[in-house]
Design a protein around this motif. Structure first.
Motif, PDB file in Angstrom:
ATOM      1  N   GLU A  36       0.846  -1.209   0.000  1.00 17.72           N
ATOM      2  CA  GLU A  36       0.000   0.000   0.000  1.00 17.72           C
ATOM      3  C   GLU A  36       0.879   1.256   0.000  1.00 17.72           C
ATOM      4  N   GLN A  37       1.889   1.275   0.870  1.00 20.42           N
ATOM      5  CA  GLN A  37       2.744   2.468   0.972  1.00 20.42           C
ATOM      6  C   GLN A  37       4.120   2.109   1.549  1.00 20.42           C
ATOM      7  N   VAL A  38       5.129   2.802   1.045  1.00 21.98           N
ATOM      8  CA  VAL A  38       6.482   2.642   1.603  1.00 21.98           C
ATOM      9  C   VAL A  38       6.881   3.989   2.190  1.00 21.98           C
ATOM     10  N   HIS A  39       7.384   3.964   3.419  1.00 18.79           N
ATOM     11  CA  HIS A  39       7.850   5.196   4.056  1.00 18.79           C
ATOM     12  C   HIS A  39       9.375   5.164   4.043  1.00 18.79           C
ATOM     13  N   TYR A  40       9.972   5.945   3.150  1.00 24.97           N
ATOM     14  CA  TYR A  40      11.434   5.982   3.063  1.00 24.97           C
ATOM     15  C   TYR A  40      11.839   7.330   2.459  1.00 24.97           C
ATOM     16  N   PRO A  41      12.669   8.101   3.160  1.00 29.64           N
ATOM     17  CA  PRO A  41      12.974   9.458   2.680  1.00 29.64           C
ATOM     18  C   PRO A  41      13.811   9.504   1.402  1.00 29.64           C
ATOM     19  N   GLY A  42      14.238   8.347   0.907  1.00 27.03           N
ATOM     20  CA  GLY A  42      14.977   8.316  -0.362  1.00 27.03           C
ATOM     21  C   GLY A  42      14.066   8.158  -1.569  1.00 27.03           C
ATOM     22  N   LEU A  43      12.745   8.065  -1.324  1.00 28.51           N
ATOM     23  CA  LEU A  43      11.787   7.954  -2.434  1.00 28.51           C
ATOM     24  C   LEU A  43      11.200   9.338  -2.710  1.00 28.51           C
ATOM     25  N   GLU A  44      11.137   9.712  -3.983  1.00 28.63           N
ATOM     26  CA  GLU A  44      10.610  11.036  -4.324  1.00 28.63           C
ATOM     27  C   GLU A  44       9.175  11.224  -3.852  1.00 28.63           C
ATOM     28  N   VAL A  73       1.527  -3.063   4.046  1.00 24.53           N
ATOM     29  CA  VAL A  73       1.047  -3.997   3.019  1.00 24.53           C
ATOM     30  C   VAL A  73      -0.462  -3.803   2.868  1.00 24.53           C
ATOM     31  N   LYS A  74      -1.003  -4.270   1.750  1.00 22.65           N
ATOM     32  CA  LYS A  74      -2.455  -4.164   1.568  1.00 22.65           C
ATOM     33  C   LYS A  74      -3.118  -5.112   2.562  1.00 22.65           C
ATOM     34  N   GLY A  75      -4.164  -4.635   3.255  1.00 25.12           N
ATOM     35  CA  GLY A  75      -4.822  -5.449   4.273  1.00 25.12           C
ATOM     36  C   GLY A  75      -4.537  -4.902   5.651  1.00 25.12           C
ATOM     37  N   GLY A  76      -4.618  -5.776   6.657  1.00 28.48           N
ATOM     38  CA  GLY A  76      -4.425  -5.333   8.044  1.00 28.48           C
ATOM     39  C   GLY A  76      -3.344  -6.147   8.733  1.00 28.48           C
ATOM     40  N   ALA A  77      -3.530  -6.318  10.067  1.00 29.48           N
ATOM     41  CA  ALA A  77      -2.519  -7.011  10.863  1.00 29.48           C
ATOM     42  C   ALA A  77      -2.344  -8.459  10.394  1.00 29.48           C
ATOM     43  N   VAL A  78      -3.437  -9.102   9.975  1.00 27.31           N
ATOM     44  CA  VAL A  78      -3.370 -10.518   9.575  1.00 27.31           C
ATOM     45  C   VAL A  78      -2.432 -10.669   8.374  1.00 27.31           C
ATOM     46  N   GLU A  79      -2.641  -9.809   7.362  1.00 30.98           N
ATOM     47  CA  GLU A  79      -1.809  -9.892   6.153  1.00 30.98           C
ATOM     48  C   GLU A  79      -0.361  -9.534   6.483  1.00 30.98           C
ATOM     49  N   PRO A 132      -1.284  -2.033  23.124  1.00 33.03           N
ATOM     50  CA  PRO A 132      -2.644  -1.588  22.781  1.00 33.03           C
ATOM     51  C   PRO A 132      -2.772  -0.074  22.560  1.00 33.03           C
ATOM     52  N   ALA A 133      -1.912   0.725  23.189  1.00 31.52           N
ATOM     53  CA  ALA A 133      -2.022   2.193  23.043  1.00 31.52           C
ATOM     54  C   ALA A 133      -1.375   2.680  21.740  1.00 31.52           C
ATOM     55  N   SER A 134      -0.803   1.773  20.977  1.00 35.05           N
ATOM     56  CA  SER A 134      -0.069   2.165  19.766  1.00 35.05           C
ATOM     57  C   SER A 134      -0.974   2.826  18.726  1.00 35.05           C
ATOM     58  N   THR A 135      -0.443   3.870  18.069  1.00 32.40           N
ATOM     59  CA  THR A 135      -1.185   4.509  16.977  1.00 32.40           C
ATOM     60  C   THR A 135      -0.586   4.108  15.625  1.00 32.40           C
ATOM     61  N   THR A 136       0.391   3.207  15.654  1.00 28.56           N
ATOM     62  CA  THR A 136       1.031   2.747  14.417  1.00 28.56           C
ATOM     63  C   THR A 136       0.040   1.901  13.614  1.00 28.56           C
ATOM     64  N   PRO A 137      -0.081   2.152  12.287  1.00 27.37           N
ATOM     65  CA  PRO A 137      -1.029   1.351  11.492  1.00 27.37           C
ATOM     66  C   PRO A 137      -0.778  -0.154  11.636  1.00 27.37           C
ATOM     67  N   ALA A 138      -1.885  -0.919  11.684  1.00 24.06           N
ATOM     68  CA  ALA A 138      -1.795  -2.363  11.933  1.00 24.06           C
ATOM     69  C   ALA A 138      -1.127  -3.113  10.784  1.00 24.06           C
ATOM     70  N   ASN A 139      -1.099  -2.491   9.605  1.00 23.80           N
ATOM     71  CA  ASN A 139      -0.488  -3.182   8.449  1.00 23.80           C
ATOM     72  C   ASN A 139       0.955  -2.724   8.207  1.00 23.80           C
ATOM     73  N   LEU A 140       1.553  -2.066   9.218  1.00 26.46           N
ATOM     74  CA  LEU A 140       2.915  -1.513   9.029  1.00 26.46           C
ATOM     75  C   LEU A 140       3.988  -2.441   9.590  1.00 26.46           C
ATOM     76  N   LEU A 141       5.008  -2.665   8.782  1.00 31.87           N
ATOM     77  CA  LEU A 141       6.193  -3.430   9.193  1.00 31.87           C
ATOM     78  C   LEU A 141       7.394  -2.500   9.101  1.00 31.87           C
ATOM     79  N   ARG A 142       8.225  -2.504  10.138  1.00 29.35           N
ATOM     80  CA  ARG A 142       9.422  -1.658  10.119  1.00 29.35           C
ATOM     81  C   ARG A 142      10.633  -2.524   9.806  1.00 29.35           C
ATOM     82  N   LEU A 143      11.402  -2.075   8.844  1.00 28.96           N
ATOM     83  CA  LEU A 143      12.527  -2.880   8.361  1.00 28.96           C
ATOM     84  C   LEU A 143      13.842  -2.140   8.576  1.00 28.96           C
TER      85      LEU A 143
END
Ligand code: PLP
Length: 374
Positions: A272-280, A303-309, A342-353
Motif C-alpha cells: 500500500e505504501q512505503v515510508h522511506y525518505p529516499g523515495l521522491e 502492506v495491503k490489508g491489516g494485521a493478519v496480512e 494496545p495504546a499504539s497509533t502505528t497502522p496495523a499493516n505496518l512493518l518496520r525494516l
C-alpha cells in the motif's frame, strides 16, 4: 578529518604498557593513588570515570562535532538523564511520531515530577509554534522518525526554539553522524541509542548525549550521569568504540541497500505504501536531501490489508529476521504495533525494516516470495 578517519583516530589511544594497537579493556572499578595521594591519571572510581568510557565519550563528541559527551547504559537511560535535568513546572515538546519510549517516560514517570509535555507533528512549523508555552524548556526532535520516517527540518526547528528561549535535542539514532549532523544545524544536544548503528552488531546496549557546548545543562547532566550511576560498563564502551570504527562503511552500504529495497517494495502490487525518505514520493524527500547525506537504512512498509496480512507476510520471510531493534549488520523486521502494545497509533499493516549488510538482491528475493502470501 573525514568521519571514517575521525572514527579510527578517536577510538585509538596509545597504550603505555604494551604498545597494543587496540585499546585495552580497563575492567577495574577503582584506581590507585600515588605516594602524594594524588590520582595519577585522574581516574578515581569507574562510576565517576573510566578510560574506556572516556575514550567512547571523546569519540562521540568528535564524530558529532560537539564539545563534550556523556555515555549511558542505554538510550533510555540517556533520555532519562536529559529529562532529570529539567525542573518541576517545565514543559517539553515531543514529536507525535517518535520512539514510543520517549513520550512514555514523560507520561509514566516525569508527569509525577511536575513536568508536562505536548506531542506535535514537528514537520509542521505552525503546529510546533502553537505548542510552545512560556514554560517550554526543551524541544525534542527525532528525524527520520520512528516508525513513519517523517523528516523534520532541524535548522527551522532550532530557530523556532531559540526564539522561545528553549533548547533543542535531536535523537540522531537513525541518522547517525555519518548521515546528518544536528549540532552543525544548531541543535544544542544530540541523543543516541548507541545500541543501534554506533554499536552496530546487536550485542551491546548503550546511550549517549552529545553537547554542542559545555554549558551548565551539560554539566548538570554529567552530574546526573555519575551521581545517578546509569553508566555503561567498560566492556560496553569498548564494544561501542569498536563499532564506531566501521560505522561509516556500514551505514553508507546499508543505506544503499535500503534504497534498492524501498524501490522494489514501492513497485509491488501487494504494497500500500512505503515510508522511506529516499523515495521522491515521500513527504520528507526534499528536506532529507537538504540535511542528510544519504536517506539511511530504515524504512517502513504498509502492506495491503491489516494485521493478519502483515503478520502472514513476515512469517513467510526466510532471510530477514523477525525481531525488534535496528542498526545491526543483519536485517530485522518487526510488526511495530504489536511491540508498542494496545495504546499504539502505528497502522496495523505496518512493518518496520532495518536493512542490513546482506546482498540487496537476496533481501529483495526474500521479500518478493513472502509478499506472495498477502
Ligand atoms: N531512540 C530511538 C530512535 C530508538 O530506536 C530507541 C530504541 O529502539 C531508543 C531511542 C531507546 O534506546 P535503548 O533501547 O538503547 O534504550
Amino acid at each position: 578529518m573525514h568521519p571514517e578517519t575521525l572514527a579510527l583516530r578517536s577510538t585509538h589511544f596509545a597504550d603505555a604498557n604494551a604498545a597494543a594497537v587496540v585499546s585495552p579493556l580497563y575492567l577495574s572499578t577503582t584506581f590507585e593513588r600515588d605516594a602524594n595521594y594524588e590520582l595519577p591519571h585522574g581516574y578515581l572510581y569507574t562510576r565517576a570515570g573510566n578510560p574506556n568510557r572516556h575514550q567512547l565519550e571523546s569519540a562521540l563528541a568528535a564524530l558529532e562535532g560537539g564539545a563534550v559527551a556523556t555515555a549511558f547504559a542505554s538510550g533510555q537511560a540517556a533520555t532519562m538523564a536529559l529529562f532529570q535535568g529539567l525542573q518541576p513546572g517545565d514543559h517539553v515538546i515531543v514529536p507525535d511520531d517518535a520512539y514510543y519510549g520517549t513520550p512514555l517516560l514523560l507520561q509514566d514517570i516525569f508527569s509525577g515530577w511536575g513536568i508536562t509535555f505536548t506531542k506535535v507533528d514537528t514537520t509542521q512549523p505552525l503546529a510546533v509554534e502553537e505548542a510552545f508555552r512560556p514554560e517550554t524548556k526543551l524541544l525534542c526532535l527525532e528525524t527520520p522518525s520512528n516508525p513513519l520516517l517523517k523528516v523534520t527540518d532541524i535548522a527551522a526547528m532550532v530557530r523556532l526554539a531559540r526564539s522561545r528561549g528553549a533548547i533543542t535535542v535531536c535523537d540522531n539514532t537513525w541518522g547517525t553522524p555519518i548521515l546528518q549532523k544536528p549540532l552543525d544545524l544548531g541543535c544544542d544536544i544530540v541523543m543516541h541509542s548507541t545500541t543501534k548503528y554506533l554499536g552496530g552488531h546487536s550485542d551491546v546496549l548503550g546511550g549517549a548525549l552529545v553537547f554542542r557546548e559545555d554549558t551548565p545543562v551539560a554539566q548538570r547532566i554529567r552530574q546526573i550521569q555519575t551521581l545517578g550511576g546509569a553508566v555503561p560498563s567498560p566492556f560496553d564502551c569498548w564494544l561501542i568504540s569498536r563499532g564506531l570504527k566501521t560505522l561509516a562503511v556500514r551505514v553508507r552500504q546499508q543505506s544503499a541497500h535500503a534504497q534498492r529495497v524501498a524501490e522494489f517494495l514501492s513497485g509491488h502490487p501487494a504494497v500500500e505504501q512505503v515510508h522511506y525518505p529516499g523515495l521522491e514520493s515521500h513527504a520528507g524527500f526534499a528536506v532529507a536531501r537538504q540535511q542528510m547525506i544519504l536517506p539511511g537504512a530504515m524504512l517502513s512498509v504498509q502492506v495491503k490489508g491489516g494485521a493478519v496480512e502483515a503478520l502472514r507476510f513476515i512469517n513467510k520471510l526466510g532471510l530477514i529476521i523477525r525481531a525488534t531493534s535496528l542498526g545491526g549488520v543483519e536485517s530485522l523486521i518487526e510488526h511495530r504495533a504489536s511491540v508498542e502494545g494496545p495504546a499504539s497509533t502505528t497502522p496495523a499493516n505496518l512493518l518496520r525494516l532495518s536493512v542490513g549488510l546482506e546482498h540487496p538482491d537476496d533481501l529483495i528475493e526474500d521479500l518478493r516470495q513472502a509478499l506472495d502470501v498477502v
